[in-house]
Design a protein around this motif. Structure first.
Motif, short mmCIF file in Angstrom:
data_model
loop_
_atom_site.label_atom_id
_atom_site.label_comp_id
_atom_site.label_asym_id
_atom_site.label_seq_id
_atom_site.Cartn_x
_atom_site.Cartn_y
_atom_site.Cartn_z
N ALA A 141 0.83 -1.21 0.00
CA ALA A 141 0.00 0.00 0.00
C ALA A 141 0.87 1.26 0.00
N ALA A 142 1.94 1.24 0.80
CA ALA A 142 2.85 2.38 0.82
C ALA A 142 3.56 2.55 -0.52
N TYR A 143 3.96 1.42 -1.11
CA TYR A 143 4.61 1.47 -2.41
C TYR A 143 3.66 2.03 -3.48
N TYR A 144 2.41 1.53 -3.49
CA TYR A 144 1.44 1.99 -4.49
C TYR A 144 1.15 3.49 -4.31
N ALA A 145 1.00 3.93 -3.05
CA ALA A 145 0.73 5.35 -2.81
C ALA A 145 1.89 6.22 -3.28
N THR A 146 3.12 5.76 -3.05
CA THR A 146 4.29 6.55 -3.45
C THR A 146 4.38 6.70 -4.95
N VAL A 147 4.28 5.59 -5.69
CA VAL A 147 4.41 5.67 -7.14
C VAL A 147 3.21 6.36 -7.77
N THR A 148 2.04 6.28 -7.10
CA THR A 148 0.86 6.95 -7.64
C THR A 148 0.96 8.46 -7.47
N LEU A 149 1.33 8.92 -6.28
CA LEU A 149 1.43 10.36 -6.04
C LEU A 149 2.54 10.99 -6.86
N SER A 150 3.60 10.24 -7.12
CA SER A 150 4.70 10.79 -7.93
C SER A 150 4.45 10.62 -9.42
N THR A 151 3.28 10.08 -9.78
CA THR A 151 2.85 9.87 -11.18
C THR A 151 3.77 8.90 -11.92
N THR A 152 4.48 8.04 -11.16
CA THR A 152 5.34 7.06 -11.83
C THR A 152 4.50 5.94 -12.44
N GLY A 153 3.69 5.26 -11.59
CA GLY A 153 2.72 4.28 -12.07
C GLY A 153 3.32 3.12 -12.84
N TYR A 154 3.97 2.19 -12.13
CA TYR A 154 4.57 1.02 -12.82
C TYR A 154 3.53 0.02 -13.29
N GLY A 155 2.36 0.01 -12.69
CA GLY A 155 1.30 -0.89 -13.14
C GLY A 155 1.34 -2.27 -12.52
#
Length: 365
Positions: free
Chosen positions: A74-88
């Motif tokens: 959840a922390a990983y998903y929130a980080t990549v989502t807020l930074s607009t990285t979005g690995y999928g």
């Protein structure tokens, strides 16, 4: 004998001295470190809120590696989502999770980016804003007062002229000490850091367009050099200078000072007068302290006063300025006042005596 490279070092030191930035007064704001700290704390709060939202709805998300989502995921998903990285690799699969992403996480992402980008833009535009303020200040500065030296004499002189209505925006303080200039800007004055004996430093204070210059340095030789430099840059400004030793006063006048105040002798005479007559000393101290008790001012002769004697006016006249001469009120040549005369009078102080073209306070120290 000079060592190799000594000239280059000296030139660099001189350039550093005369190219220091002009400091303008500003409203009291939070320190930059504290501002950045607040922004980082807010960004961290947004991140934590997003982690908790995702973890609370972890059943609606799928991890491509093991299928389940724990707190770290959840922390990983929130980080990549807020930074607009979005690995999928972690995706919302349930309708509730997708709706949460649309209505909550996406606005949080925008807020997160605004915080970070806003901080970056503020840092990048700070220099541009300062340059704009400095250029605007230079373009509007006219007929101002330049004070060289912000020690006891300089501060007292400024307090006197400001008590008569001079606006702080029309004052520029020049001093070689950065701490002293910071103190001046904290009081609302513009400041220039540098050696005022250098023309480059005085030009930063726009001395060419100044109406009056107050030289209140700590050393007499410095006062002479500052006066010479200022007079070369501005032939029409009124220069009032202070010296410690009376024997240096003629040299200052030759350098271009219109009035010279001998601080040591003036203080000594006031001390002697107070010994002989404490009451007289108190009256004299009151006269040179602008804005309280009695004030001594200079004003023009009114049309109704033309032809009268100095004692026939409504004010208490102590001297008459005729041309370049200062005559006593009982001088036989001033039996009849002329329209071009100016009167030095003692008046009852008002809360703020406004400086106008018709009345101005006398320079005191």
């Amino acid at each position: 004998m000079k060592l190799p490279g000594q000239d280059a070092i000296a030139r660099q030191a001189d350039e550093h001295l005369v190219t220091r930035r002009v400091r303008l007064p500003r409203r009291v704001v939070e320190r930059p470190v504290r501002q950045v700290g607040k922004r980082l704390a807010l960004a961290l709060l947004v991140l934590v809120a997003t982690v908790l939202i995702v973890y609370a709805d972890r059943e609606g998300y799928r991890d491509s590696s093991d299928g389940s989502v724990d707190f770290l995921d959840a922390a990983y998903y929130a980080t990549v989502t807020l930074s607009t990285t979005g690995y999928g690799d972690i995706t919302p699969v349930s309708d509730a999770a997708r709706l949460t992403n649309i209505l909550i996480i996406t606005p949080l992402r925008v807020l997160f980016l605004i915080i970070l980008v806003g901080t970056t833009l503020e840092v990048l535009t700070e220099r541009t804003r300062e340059e704009w303020r400095l250029n605007r200040w230079r373009s509007t500065l006219r007929d101002h007062t330049v004070v060289v030296g912000f020690g006891t004499k300089g501060r007292s002189a400024l307090q006197t002229v400001c008590a008569t209505g001079l606006k702080k925006q029309q004052v520029v303080v020049v001093d070689p000490s950065a701490k002293v200039v910071d103190a001046a800007t904290a009081d609302g004055y513009a400041g220039v850091i540098g050696d005022a004996t250098r023309s480059e430093v005085l030009k930063r204070a726009e001395v060419e367009r100044a109406r009056q210059i107050i030289v209140a340095t700590q050393r007499d030789d410095t006062a002479v050099l500052v006066t010479l430099t200022a007079r070369q840059l501005n032939r029409g400004a009124k220069i009032v200078a202070a010296v410690r030793e009376e024997e240096n006063a003629p040299l200052l006048r030759q350098s271009g000072a219109d009035a010279v105040i001998t601080s040591a002798s003036a203080a000594g005479r006031l001390l002697g007068l107070s010994v002989l007559s404490p009451a007289a000393g108190m009256v004299l101290e009151d006269l040179i302290q602008q804005g309280s008790g009695l004030d001594i001012v200079e004003r023009p002769v009114t049309k109704a006063e033309v032809g009268r004697g100095p004692r026939e006016t409504d004010d208490l006249v102590v001297s008459v300025v005729r041309g370049h001469r200062v005559l006593g009120y009982d001088d036989p040549s001033v039996d009849a006042l002329q329209l071009t005369d100016r009167l030095i009078t003692i008046v009852r102080a008002t809360p703020v005596t406004q400086v106008t073209p018709h009345a101005r306070p006398l320079p005191t120290d």
